[in-house]
Design an enzyme around this catalytic site. Structure first.
Site, PDB file in Angstrom:
ATOM      1  N   ARG A   9       0.826  -1.218   0.000  1.00 54.33           N
ATOM      2  CA  ARG A   9       0.000   0.000   0.000  1.00 54.33           C
ATOM      3  C   ARG A   9       0.858   1.265   0.000  1.00 54.33           C
ATOM      4  NH1 ARG A   9      -5.197  -0.962   3.852  1.00 54.33           N
ATOM      5  NH2 ARG A   9      -5.904  -2.919   2.978  1.00 54.33           N
ATOM      6  N   ASP A  56     -15.707   9.620   9.381  1.00 51.75           N
ATOM      7  CA  ASP A  56     -14.647   8.616   9.239  1.00 51.75           C
ATOM      8  C   ASP A  56     -13.331   9.379   9.251  1.00 51.75           C
ATOM      9  OD1 ASP A  56     -14.646   5.453   8.132  1.00 51.75           O
ATOM     10  OD2 ASP A  56     -12.774   6.537   7.772  1.00 51.75           O
TER      11      ASP A  56
HETATM   12  C1  LIG Z   1     -13.756  -1.951   8.421  1.00 51.61           C
HETATM   13  S1  LIG Z   1     -14.418  -0.339   8.211  1.00 51.61           S
HETATM   14  C2  LIG Z   1     -16.008  -0.529   8.964  1.00 51.61           C
HETATM   15  C3  LIG Z   1     -17.070   0.291   8.263  1.00 51.61           C
HETATM   16  C4  LIG Z   1     -18.479   0.173   8.828  1.00 51.61           C
HETATM   17  N1  LIG Z   1     -18.560   0.735  10.145  1.00 51.61           N
HETATM   18  C5  LIG Z   1     -18.948  -1.261   8.830  1.00 51.61           C
HETATM   19  O1  LIG Z   1     -19.026  -1.855   9.918  1.00 51.61           O
HETATM   20  O2  LIG Z   1     -19.247  -1.814   7.779  1.00 51.61           O
HETATM   21  C6  LIG Z   1     -13.495   0.593   9.430  1.00 51.61           C
HETATM   22  C7  LIG Z   1     -13.521   2.103   9.178  1.00 51.61           C
HETATM   23  O3  LIG Z   1     -12.984   2.742  10.341  1.00 51.61           O
HETATM   24  C8  LIG Z   1     -12.239   3.868   9.914  1.00 51.61           C
HETATM   25  N2  LIG Z   1     -11.280   4.255  10.977  1.00 51.61           N
HETATM   26  C9  LIG Z   1     -10.120   3.652  11.335  1.00 51.61           C
HETATM   27  N3  LIG Z   1      -9.530   4.309  12.336  1.00 51.61           N
HETATM   28  C10 LIG Z   1     -10.331   5.354  12.635  1.00 51.61           C
HETATM   29  C11 LIG Z   1     -10.250   6.414  13.576  1.00 51.61           C
HETATM   30  N4  LIG Z   1      -9.202   6.545  14.420  1.00 51.61           N
HETATM   31  N5  LIG Z   1     -11.248   7.335  13.597  1.00 51.61           N
HETATM   32  C12 LIG Z   1     -12.304   7.227  12.747  1.00 51.61           C
HETATM   33  N6  LIG Z   1     -12.423   6.248  11.828  1.00 51.61           N
HETATM   34  C13 LIG Z   1     -11.458   5.321  11.772  1.00 51.61           C
HETATM   35  C14 LIG Z   1     -11.557   3.396   8.644  1.00 51.61           C
HETATM   36  O4  LIG Z   1     -11.157   4.478   7.826  1.00 51.61           O
HETATM   37  C15 LIG Z   1     -12.658   2.535   8.017  1.00 51.61           C
HETATM   38  O5  LIG Z   1     -13.408   3.267   7.075  1.00 51.61           O
END
Ligand SMILES: C[S@@+](CC[C@H](N)C(=O)[O-])C[C@H]1O[C@@H](n2cnc3c(N)ncnc32)[C@H](O)[C@@H]1O
Length: 280
Positions: free
Chosen positions: A49, A151
């Site tokens: 990445r 996000d």
């Molecule tokens: C695996 S996805 C889950 C998306 C959705 N909530 C679901 O359950 O389908 C995790 C998301 O968390 C976000 N994320 C990771 N660290 C974060 C942080 N410190 N603050 C806010 N968002 C975060 C990532 O960018 C990603 O879009």
């Protein structure tokens, strides 16, 4: 063109050298900035990445790229965007949307809007599923609901705002709801109807930040499948900040593998990974 080197990180000839020290620095920077703890097994993923970012920024090696980041360049945003995991889909853990429908029905009051915060919205499937659920509950394209979707990753938020998905992504939505709530584009993609789009406000928000832009009270907070990337202390700190942002009787929805039953007195488990603010 860069010369191929053999990187011990991935064990195959690779474009940029990437040693353990580089990997450890990536892990440290990411954890400090986002809370995300990368396991040792993610070394190959990190390489592939970030190699794209080295190419895009014209850097010749990881050391220079990472040193540049430490000096606080604009590249931070792309670094973070490259390393987040954004898997999501419409109606993921669908039992939550049945619970949400009941919550919206029982908490509706004439003249007031229900408020929902989707705190890890990724590419938008989750906040749009919340919007579809609200539209179904109230039998209206303009239900009395406002949704804040946040996000950390600005790239996924751009996709979420656009609200256009391909047929395969939309295949998770029941057909009748696709007909009711999406517009079919000439390209064959589907876009969420503008009336529903006006229910959702998107903002960038790092859950690790000391001050959240999101302001309560919320009737429901979704924080699903993100806490798993954090260590236990960080998870508990974030969850303890959600409780006071919920209206009394409001609910927190977390992912299926995210369990806080022993950490939180202010939240009571009421269903499968649904916690209610308990003021007793
Ligand atoms: C695996 S996805 C889950 C998306 C959705 N909530 C679901 O359950 O389908 C995790 C998301 O968390 C976000 N994320 C990771 N660290 C974060 C942080 N410190 N603050 C806010 N968002 C975060 C990532 O960018 C990603 O879009």
């Amino acid at each position: 063109m860069h010369a191929a080197t053999t990187s011990p990180a991935v064990g195959v000839p690779s474009e940029f050298a990437f040693d353990l020290q580089d990997f450890e620095l990536v892990r440290t920077l990411l954890k400090q900035h986002t809370g995300i703890s990368l396991s040792e097994s993610k070394r190959g993923m990190v390489y592939s990445r970030l190699a794209r970012r080295l190419r895009a920024t014209g850097q010749r090696n990881f050391r220079d790229y990472l040193n540049g980041l430490r000096q606080g360049t604009a590249e931070w945003e792309q670094f973070v965007n490259a390393l987040t995991t954004n898997l999501t889909y419409f109606y993921r853990e669908s039992h939550h949307f049945e619970t949400l429908a009941t919550l919206l029905r029982t908490r509706a009051k004439p003249g007031t809007k229900l408020r929902v915060w989707c705190s890890a919205a990724s590419t938008g499937e989750e906040p749009w599923t919340i919007a579809l659920t609200a539209a179904e509950v109230f039998g209206s394209l303009t239900p009395p609901v406002e949704i804040l979707a946040t996000d950390l990753d600005t790239g996924v938020l751009a996709t979420a705002r656009k609200a256009t998905y391909n047929a395969e992504t939309v295949s998770k939505v029941p057909e009748a709801l696709v007909r009711r709530y999406f517009i079919r584009e000439a390209s064959g993609d589907f876009t969420v109807r503008p009336e529903l789009r006006s229910l959702v406000t998107f903002k960038q928000q790092n859950l690790l930040d000391a001050n959240w832009q999101a302001k309560g009270p919320f009737d429901a907070i979704f924080c699903r499948n993100v806490l798993i990337y954090f260590d236990r202390d960080t998870q508990l700190q974030i969850v303890s900040r959600f409780a006071p942002m919920l209206a009394p009787g409001g609910s927190l929805f977390v992912g299926h593998s995210e369990n806080f039953a022993h950490g939180q007195r202010a939240l009571r488990l009421t269903g499968r990974t649904v916690y209610v603010r308990d003021d007793a």
